[in-house]
Design a protein around this motif. Structure first.
Motif, PDB file in Angstrom:
ATOM      1  N   ARG A 284     135.261   4.913 -27.571  1.00  0.00           N
ATOM      2  CA  ARG A 284     136.398   4.307 -28.088  1.00  0.00           C
ATOM      3  C   ARG A 284     136.214   3.561 -29.306  1.00  0.00           C
ATOM      4  NH1 ARG A 284     133.987   1.486 -23.635  1.00  0.00           N
ATOM      5  NH2 ARG A 284     133.183  -0.416 -24.283  1.00  0.00           N
ATOM      6  N   PRO A 285     137.458   3.231 -29.881  1.00  0.00           N
ATOM      7  CA  PRO A 285     137.221   2.765 -31.234  1.00  0.00           C
ATOM      8  C   PRO A 285     136.230   1.296 -31.619  1.00  0.00           C
ATOM      9  CG  PRO A 285     139.560   3.181 -30.791  1.00  0.00           C
ATOM     10  CD  PRO A 285     138.657   3.421 -29.534  1.00  0.00           C
ATOM     11  N   ASN A 286     135.980   0.580 -30.618  1.00  0.00           N
ATOM     12  CA  ASN A 286     135.108  -0.411 -30.702  1.00  0.00           C
ATOM     13  C   ASN A 286     134.512  -0.626 -29.408  1.00  0.00           C
ATOM     14  OD1 ASN A 286     137.064  -2.622 -29.470  1.00  0.00           O
ATOM     15  ND2 ASN A 286     138.155  -1.972 -31.300  1.00  0.00           N
ATOM     16  N   ILE A 287     133.360  -1.352 -29.543  1.00  0.00           N
ATOM     17  CA  ILE A 287     132.719  -1.856 -28.362  1.00  0.00           C
ATOM     18  C   ILE A 287     132.349  -3.229 -28.623  1.00  0.00           C
ATOM     19  CG2 ILE A 287     130.506  -1.765 -27.044  1.00  0.00           C
ATOM     20  CD1 ILE A 287     130.332   1.187 -27.403  1.00  0.00           C
ATOM     21  N   SER A 288     132.711  -4.267 -27.613  1.00  0.00           N
ATOM     22  CA  SER A 288     132.277  -5.654 -27.775  1.00  0.00           C
ATOM     23  C   SER A 288     130.949  -6.007 -27.156  1.00  0.00           C
ATOM     24  CB  SER A 288     133.503  -6.423 -26.914  1.00  0.00           C
ATOM     25  OG  SER A 288     132.961  -8.045 -26.956  1.00  0.00           O
ATOM     26  N   LEU A 289     130.076  -6.746 -27.641  1.00  0.00           N
ATOM     27  CA  LEU A 289     128.725  -7.109 -27.248  1.00  0.00           C
ATOM     28  C   LEU A 289     128.791  -8.517 -26.672  1.00  0.00           C
ATOM     29  CD1 LEU A 289     126.391  -5.641 -29.990  1.00  0.00           C
ATOM     30  CD2 LEU A 289     127.041  -4.867 -27.632  1.00  0.00           C
ATOM     31  N   LEU A 290     129.839  -9.103 -26.466  1.00  0.00           N
ATOM     32  CA  LEU A 290     130.077 -10.502 -25.766  1.00  0.00           C
ATOM     33  C   LEU A 290     129.438 -10.569 -24.731  1.00  0.00           C
ATOM     34  CD1 LEU A 290     131.624 -13.092 -26.641  1.00  0.00           C
ATOM     35  CD2 LEU A 290     133.503 -12.270 -25.031  1.00  0.00           C
ATOM     36  N   GLY A 291     128.540 -11.589 -24.357  1.00  0.00           N
ATOM     37  CA  GLY A 291     127.930 -11.779 -23.429  1.00  0.00           C
ATOM     38  C   GLY A 291     126.749 -10.722 -22.959  1.00  0.00           C
ATOM     39  N   GLN A 292     126.351  -9.845 -24.095  1.00  0.00           N
ATOM     40  CA  GLN A 292     125.254  -9.191 -23.985  1.00  0.00           C
ATOM     41  C   GLN A 292     124.015  -9.576 -24.708  1.00  0.00           C
ATOM     42  OE1 GLN A 292     124.954  -6.259 -22.031  1.00  0.00           O
ATOM     43  NE2 GLN A 292     127.621  -6.033 -21.739  1.00  0.00           N
TER      44      GLN A 292
ATOM     45  N   THR B 245     121.319  -9.557 -27.061  1.00  0.00           N
ATOM     46  CA  THR B 245     120.906  -8.942 -28.396  1.00  0.00           C
ATOM     47  C   THR B 245     119.686  -9.391 -28.840  1.00  0.00           C
ATOM     48  OG1 THR B 245     122.213 -10.121 -29.850  1.00  0.00           O
ATOM     49  CG2 THR B 245     123.243  -8.627 -28.792  1.00  0.00           C
ATOM     50  N   ILE B 246     119.170  -8.921 -29.984  1.00  0.00           N
ATOM     51  CA  ILE B 246     118.037  -9.200 -30.801  1.00  0.00           C
ATOM     52  C   ILE B 246     118.260 -10.850 -30.981  1.00  0.00           C
ATOM     53  CG2 ILE B 246     116.666  -9.102 -32.670  1.00  0.00           C
ATOM     54  CD1 ILE B 246     116.844  -6.151 -32.536  1.00  0.00           C
ATOM     55  N   PHE B 247     119.313 -10.997 -31.505  1.00  0.00           N
ATOM     56  CA  PHE B 247     119.605 -12.728 -32.102  1.00  0.00           C
ATOM     57  C   PHE B 247     119.967 -13.430 -30.923  1.00  0.00           C
ATOM     58  CE2 PHE B 247     120.986  -9.740 -35.332  1.00  0.00           C
ATOM     59  CZ  PHE B 247     119.864  -9.846 -36.317  1.00  0.00           C
ATOM     60  N   SER B 248     119.764 -13.188 -29.487  1.00  0.00           N
ATOM     61  CA  SER B 248     120.330 -14.030 -28.422  1.00  0.00           C
ATOM     62  C   SER B 248     119.170 -14.919 -28.310  1.00  0.00           C
ATOM     63  CB  SER B 248     120.232 -13.380 -26.947  1.00  0.00           C
ATOM     64  OG  SER B 248     121.123 -12.313 -27.095  1.00  0.00           O
ATOM     65  N   SER B 249     117.997 -14.919 -28.662  1.00  0.00           N
ATOM     66  CA  SER B 249     116.800 -15.721 -28.511  1.00  0.00           C
ATOM     67  C   SER B 249     116.209 -16.086 -29.789  1.00  0.00           C
ATOM     68  CB  SER B 249     115.912 -15.451 -27.380  1.00  0.00           C
ATOM     69  OG  SER B 249     115.219 -14.196 -27.795  1.00  0.00           O
ATOM     70  N   LEU B 250     116.795 -15.391 -30.874  1.00  0.00           N
ATOM     71  CA  LEU B 250     116.051 -15.583 -32.471  1.00  0.00           C
ATOM     72  C   LEU B 250     116.967 -16.287 -33.332  1.00  0.00           C
ATOM     73  CD1 LEU B 250     114.012 -12.139 -32.266  1.00  0.00           C
ATOM     74  CD2 LEU B 250     113.020 -14.659 -31.934  1.00  0.00           C
ATOM     75  N   SER B 251     116.424 -16.897 -34.038  1.00  0.00           N
ATOM     76  CA  SER B 251     117.289 -17.338 -35.370  1.00  0.00           C
ATOM     77  C   SER B 251     117.604 -16.040 -36.201  1.00  0.00           C
ATOM     78  CB  SER B 251     116.495 -18.443 -36.254  1.00  0.00           C
ATOM     79  OG  SER B 251     117.065 -18.494 -37.546  1.00  0.00           O
ATOM     80  N   ILE B 252     118.889 -15.843 -36.733  1.00  0.00           N
ATOM     81  CA  ILE B 252     119.256 -14.948 -37.259  1.00  0.00           C
ATOM     82  C   ILE B 252     118.380 -14.773 -38.873  1.00  0.00           C
ATOM     83  CG2 ILE B 252     120.957 -13.554 -38.541  1.00  0.00           C
ATOM     84  CD1 ILE B 252     122.859 -14.483 -36.325  1.00  0.00           C
ATOM     85  N   LEU B 253     118.630 -15.967 -39.429  1.00  0.00           N
ATOM     86  CA  LEU B 253     117.911 -16.219 -40.687  1.00  0.00           C
ATOM     87  C   LEU B 253     116.340 -15.941 -40.960  1.00  0.00           C
ATOM     88  CD1 LEU B 253     118.542 -17.012 -43.618  1.00  0.00           C
ATOM     89  CD2 LEU B 253     118.244 -19.291 -43.189  1.00  0.00           C
ATOM     90  N   ALA B 254     115.623 -16.693 -39.749  1.00  0.00           N
ATOM     91  CA  ALA B 254     114.279 -16.487 -39.640  1.00  0.00           C
ATOM     92  C   ALA B 254     113.841 -14.993 -39.656  1.00  0.00           C
ATOM     93  CB  ALA B 254     113.762 -17.506 -38.812  1.00  0.00           C
ATOM     94  N   PHE B 255     114.467 -14.495 -38.548  1.00  0.00           N
ATOM     95  CA  PHE B 255     114.271 -13.078 -38.318  1.00  0.00           C
ATOM     96  C   PHE B 255     114.410 -12.306 -39.449  1.00  0.00           C
ATOM     97  CE2 PHE B 255     115.598  -8.677 -36.733  1.00  0.00           C
ATOM     98  CZ  PHE B 255     114.498  -8.383 -36.047  1.00  0.00           C
ATOM     99  N   MET B 256     115.594 -12.301 -40.072  1.00  0.00           N
ATOM    100  CA  MET B 256     115.797 -11.296 -41.135  1.00  0.00           C
ATOM    101  C   MET B 256     114.939 -11.756 -42.364  1.00  0.00           C
ATOM    102  SD  MET B 256     117.944  -9.407 -39.979  1.00  0.00           S
ATOM    103  CE  MET B 256     117.808  -8.375 -41.698  1.00  0.00           C
ATOM    104  N   ILE B 257     114.514 -12.778 -42.460  1.00  0.00           N
ATOM    105  CA  ILE B 257     113.427 -13.040 -43.769  1.00  0.00           C
ATOM    106  C   ILE B 257     112.216 -12.220 -43.466  1.00  0.00           C
ATOM    107  CG2 ILE B 257     111.880 -14.923 -44.689  1.00  0.00           C
ATOM    108  CD1 ILE B 257     114.380 -16.884 -44.417  1.00  0.00           C
ATOM    109  N   VAL B 258     111.919 -12.379 -42.132  1.00  0.00           N
ATOM    110  CA  VAL B 258     110.479 -11.751 -41.715  1.00  0.00           C
ATOM    111  C   VAL B 258     110.800  -9.886 -41.738  1.00  0.00           C
ATOM    112  CG1 VAL B 258     108.780 -11.322 -40.042  1.00  0.00           C
ATOM    113  CG2 VAL B 258     109.620 -13.639 -40.357  1.00  0.00           C
ATOM    114  N   ALA B 259     111.757  -9.704 -41.220  1.00  0.00           N
ATOM    115  CA  ALA B 259     112.190  -8.084 -41.322  1.00  0.00           C
ATOM    116  C   ALA B 259     112.231  -7.518 -42.770  1.00  0.00           C
ATOM    117  CB  ALA B 259     113.510  -8.067 -40.582  1.00  0.00           C
TER     118      ALA B 259
END
Length: 302
Positions: free
Chosen positions: A107-115, A117-131
């Motif tokens: 379908r045209p789009n998929i929602s990840l609401l409630g799923q 993800t990598i960022f569910s338990s990690l800080s986006i900023l900290a993870f992306m700096i390391v990555a």
């Protein structure tokens, strides 16, 4: 505005991987690869679909990256084995990926609401700096290997490197594959950060990637590969900060994002050219003044 800065930096780091992919094709290989608009969505589509069906977000991200690599391989094969113009190869693959991505998502789009993800338990900023730092180190180490040097030489002078027995077709395919793998990885992470994947999420990514590379090079320069890759990352962050600041203007809104991007790219292209022109004119005037002084001194001696 203050609150928008951390978010802008996060987005800058998320899209920095895509900027690095664009840097590989446009700067190292000198290959105008428009597959990016499609492979970015491919990464998001694969990751979102797998996560929505219960797969590990880490596994989904890895598979998404491999999906981008596969798209790059096809573009490379069209160009090297099919003898199709590089620009056209990318356009054809980008068009094909539009339908492929729809097939992947169903379908045209998929929602990840409630799923999860990598960022569910990690800080986006900290993870992306390391990555980003990890990928920068690995990319620079790779580009210093024999294979990486062959890749760089292919972009500089393919005819010369062929005379040394290198298979430039293979290095071109490798470079385009690596580029689109990074682009798809960026798409997978952006989809998880945004909470959805959409079939139109990749539109204009090539322009954003180029803007990041150009802005970064205007700030840091590109004296070495390390500086050039750092410049691409910095350019991505600066681009997002500029967009965030621009959207604070009362008469601009989110619908103006594309024209803001266009203006940023135009300014980033014009300023270095204007600087070079000014330096050349200044050097010419200085030289003329020195010559005039020499002739005046010679006339006085007579």
């Amino acid at each position: 505005m203050i609150h928008s800065m951390p978010g802008a930096i996060e987005l800058g780091l998320l899209y920095a991987l895509m900027a690095l992919g664009v840097y590989i094709t446009f700067r190292i290989l000198d290959f105008p690869d428009l597959t990016v608009d499609g492979s970015f969505t491919t990464g998001g589509a694969i990751a979102a679909t797998m996560i929505a069906h219960g797969a590990s977000p880490w596994l989904a991200t890895i598979v998404a990256c491999l999906g981008g690599c596969a798209a790059g391989i096809v573009t490379g094969l069209l160009h090297t084995k099919g003898r199709i113009n590089g620009l056209l190869s990318g356009i054809l693959m980008m068009i094909a990926l539009y339908s492929i991505n729809l097939r992947i998502m169903g379908r045209p789009n998929i929602s990840l609401l409630g799923q999860n993800t990598i960022f569910s338990s990690l800080s986006i900023l900290a993870f992306m700096i390391v990555a980003v730092l990890l990928i920068l180190v690995l990319l620079n180490l790779f580009l210093k290997t024999d294979l990486g040097l062959a890749l760089r030489a292919t972009g500089d002078n393919a005819r010369m490197i062929r005379s040394f027995g290198a298979h430039t077709d293979n290095t071109i395919i490798l470079g385009i594959s690596l580029s689109n793998g990074l682009v798809a990885l960026s798409g997978a992470l952006v989809a998880q950060q945004a909470g959805y994947a959409d079939n139109s999420m990749g539109i204009g990514m090539i322009v954003i990637g180029l803007a990041s590379v150009i802005i970064g090079e205007a700030i840091l320069g590109a004296r070495t590969i390390l500086w050039a890759t750092l410049a691409a990352v910095l350019g991505s962050i600066v681009y997002r900060i500029v967009v965030a600041l621009a959207l604070q203007v009362d008469w601009l809104d989110a619908s103006d994002l594309k024209i803001i991007t266009a203006v940023i790219v135009i300014v980033a292209l014009i300023i270095p050219t204007a600087q070079r022109s000014w330096k050349q004119k200044h050097a010419a005037r200085k030289r003329s003044a020195e010559l005039a002084e020499m002739f005046a001194a010679a006339g006085g001696e007579r």
